[in-house]
Scaffold this motif. Structure first.
Motif, PDB file in Angstrom:
ATOM      1  N   UNK A 219      -3.215  10.025  10.068  1.00 30.40           N
ATOM      2  CA  UNK A 219      -2.481   9.030   9.277  1.00 30.40           C
ATOM      3  C   UNK A 219      -1.321   9.664   8.506  1.00 30.40           C
ATOM      4  N   UNK A 220      -1.586  10.800   7.886  1.00 28.28           N
ATOM      5  CA  UNK A 220      -0.558  11.446   7.071  1.00 28.28           C
ATOM      6  C   UNK A 220       0.586  11.990   7.923  1.00 28.28           C
ATOM      7  N   UNK A 221       0.249  12.549   9.072  1.00 28.03           N
ATOM      8  CA  UNK A 221       1.276  13.189   9.894  1.00 28.03           C
ATOM      9  C   UNK A 221       2.101  12.194  10.704  1.00 28.03           C
ATOM     10  N   UNK A 222       1.461  11.151  11.207  1.00 24.91           N
ATOM     11  CA  UNK A 222       2.190  10.188  12.044  1.00 24.91           C
ATOM     12  C   UNK A 222       2.799   9.051  11.234  1.00 24.91           C
ATOM     13  N   UNK A 223       2.295   8.859  10.000  1.00 27.91           N
ATOM     14  CA  UNK A 223       2.733   7.748   9.140  1.00 27.91           C
ATOM     15  C   UNK A 223       2.361   6.388   9.740  1.00 27.91           C
ATOM     16  N   UNK A 224       1.456   6.401  10.708  1.00 30.64           N
ATOM     17  CA  UNK A 224       1.023   5.149  11.326  1.00 30.64           C
ATOM     18  C   UNK A 224      -0.099   4.523  10.504  1.00 30.64           C
ATOM     19  N   UNK A 225      -0.130   3.209  10.376  1.00 26.68           N
ATOM     20  CA  UNK A 225      -1.237   2.561   9.666  1.00 26.68           C
ATOM     21  C   UNK A 225      -2.537   2.744  10.441  1.00 26.68           C
ATOM     22  N   UNK A 226      -3.620   2.867   9.724  1.00 25.81           N
ATOM     23  CA  UNK A 226      -4.920   3.107  10.354  1.00 25.81           C
ATOM     24  C   UNK A 226      -5.270   2.010  11.351  1.00 25.81           C
ATOM     25  N   UNK A 227      -4.830   0.795  11.085  1.00 26.99           N
ATOM     26  CA  UNK A 227      -5.159  -0.322  11.971  1.00 26.99           C
ATOM     27  C   UNK A 227      -4.595  -0.150  13.378  1.00 26.99           C
ATOM     28  N   UNK A 228      -3.556   0.666  13.505  1.00 29.93           N
ATOM     29  CA  UNK A 228      -2.931   0.820  14.821  1.00 29.93           C
ATOM     30  C   UNK A 228      -3.797   1.623  15.790  1.00 29.93           C
ATOM     31  N   UNK A 229      -4.780   2.355  15.263  1.00 29.19           N
ATOM     32  CA  UNK A 229      -5.678   3.109  16.150  1.00 29.19           C
ATOM     33  C   UNK A 229      -7.127   3.065  15.669  1.00 29.19           C
ATOM     34  N   UNK A 230      -7.433   2.119  14.778  1.00 30.07           N
ATOM     35  CA  UNK A 230      -8.784   2.016  14.230  1.00 30.07           C
ATOM     36  C   UNK A 230      -9.837   1.840  15.325  1.00 30.07           C
ATOM     37  N   UNK A 231      -9.524   1.064  16.356  1.00 24.70           N
ATOM     38  CA  UNK A 231     -10.519   0.763  17.392  1.00 24.70           C
ATOM     39  C   UNK A 231     -10.913   1.978  18.227  1.00 24.70           C
ATOM     40  N   UNK A 232     -10.157   3.063  18.130  1.00 24.97           N
ATOM     41  CA  UNK A 232     -10.496   4.254  18.914  1.00 24.97           C
ATOM     42  C   UNK A 232     -11.240   5.282  18.075  1.00 24.97           C
ATOM     43  N   UNK A 233     -11.395   5.001  16.786  1.00 22.68           N
ATOM     44  CA  UNK A 233     -12.087   5.957  15.925  1.00 22.68           C
ATOM     45  C   UNK A 233     -13.463   5.444  15.531  1.00 22.68           C
TER      46      UNK A 233
END
Length: 233
Positions: A219-233
């Motif tokens: 999240x910190x490095x890509x600045x992407x919101x968690x929701x954009x990859x939540x389903x894979x974590x």
């Protein structure tokens, strides 16, 4: 005892035993045996021996008062040392720190729901969500994930910060958790329903600066919101 406040308001029975002339020092020795504190055992036995030797002198009264005062002085330490595992930590930071040092830290990825609720003092709703996430293969690696993934308030996280550790088997989780973000190609991430722009950003950042250390690192490095990859974590 149902809460931390009532636990520290009690007076253990052994303290009242210290009022017994000559034998009261044995109460302190008992407290030492109960808490495995050898200096207390030695102190209690020493007071008892002194009380017998000097029982016919004026000093006997001083020893009697001394053993009572010593017992009450040790009360707080005794209650900290015998604090129940199933009781949530008290609000007072210093006392909580001493109790944690005695208890040892809990592994957030393997501890029971009872540990989460009674040991760490988390509300049952959060404990249920944590258990559900773990059952689905999610492995926690950082305190910040408790807020981002579970929604635990920061104030609560701060309270348990010194009580938990995060251990995990990297091999076990490499294909079923967020660590797929360290191994999947852009095409694989897109196939896992991550938007192309986000997939490209995740892979590019990984290639430029190395593998991600945790979900929060992603999240910190890509600045992407968690929701954009939540389903894979």
């Amino acid at each position: 005892m149902s809460n931390p406040e009532s636990w520290f308001q009690q007076t253990p029975k052994w303290i009242w035993w210290s009022f017994v002339p000559a034998f009261g020092g044995l109460a302190i020795a008992y407290a030492g045996q109960k808490t495995r504190t050898n200096p207390w055992i030695a102190l209690g036995l020493g007071i008892t021996v002194a009380a017998f030797i000097l029982s016919q002198t004026e000093i006997a009264a001083i020893i009697w008062l001394g053993q009572i005062g010593t017992a009450f002085a040790l009360k707080k330490s005794f209650l900290i040392k015998t604090y129940p595992q199933t009781l949530a930590l008290p609000e007072e930071a210093e006392i909580a720190k001493l109790i944690v040092a005695k208890r040892g830290k809990k592994d957030f990825n393997t501890c029971s729901k009872d540990d989460l609720v009674n040991g760490l003092g988390l509300p049952i709703v959060y404990a249920n969500d944590i258990e559900s996430a773990r059952n689905e293969g999610y492995i926690f690696t950082h305190l910040e994930e408790l807020s981002e993934v579970i929604g635990i308030p920061q104030q609560t996280i701060n309270k348990i910060a010194g009580q938990v550790i995060f251990t995990y088997d990297i091999k076990q989780e490499s294909d079923v958790s967020w660590r797929r973000l360290n191994t999947y190609s852009v095409e694989q991430l897109i196939a896992a329903n991550i938007e192309p722009e986000a997939a490209n950003k995740i892979v590019l950042e990984r290639l430029e600066r190395g593998e991600y250390k945790s979900v929060m690192d992603v999240k910190k490095r890509t600045k992407l919101p968690l929701n954009s990859y939540r389903h894979i974590i």
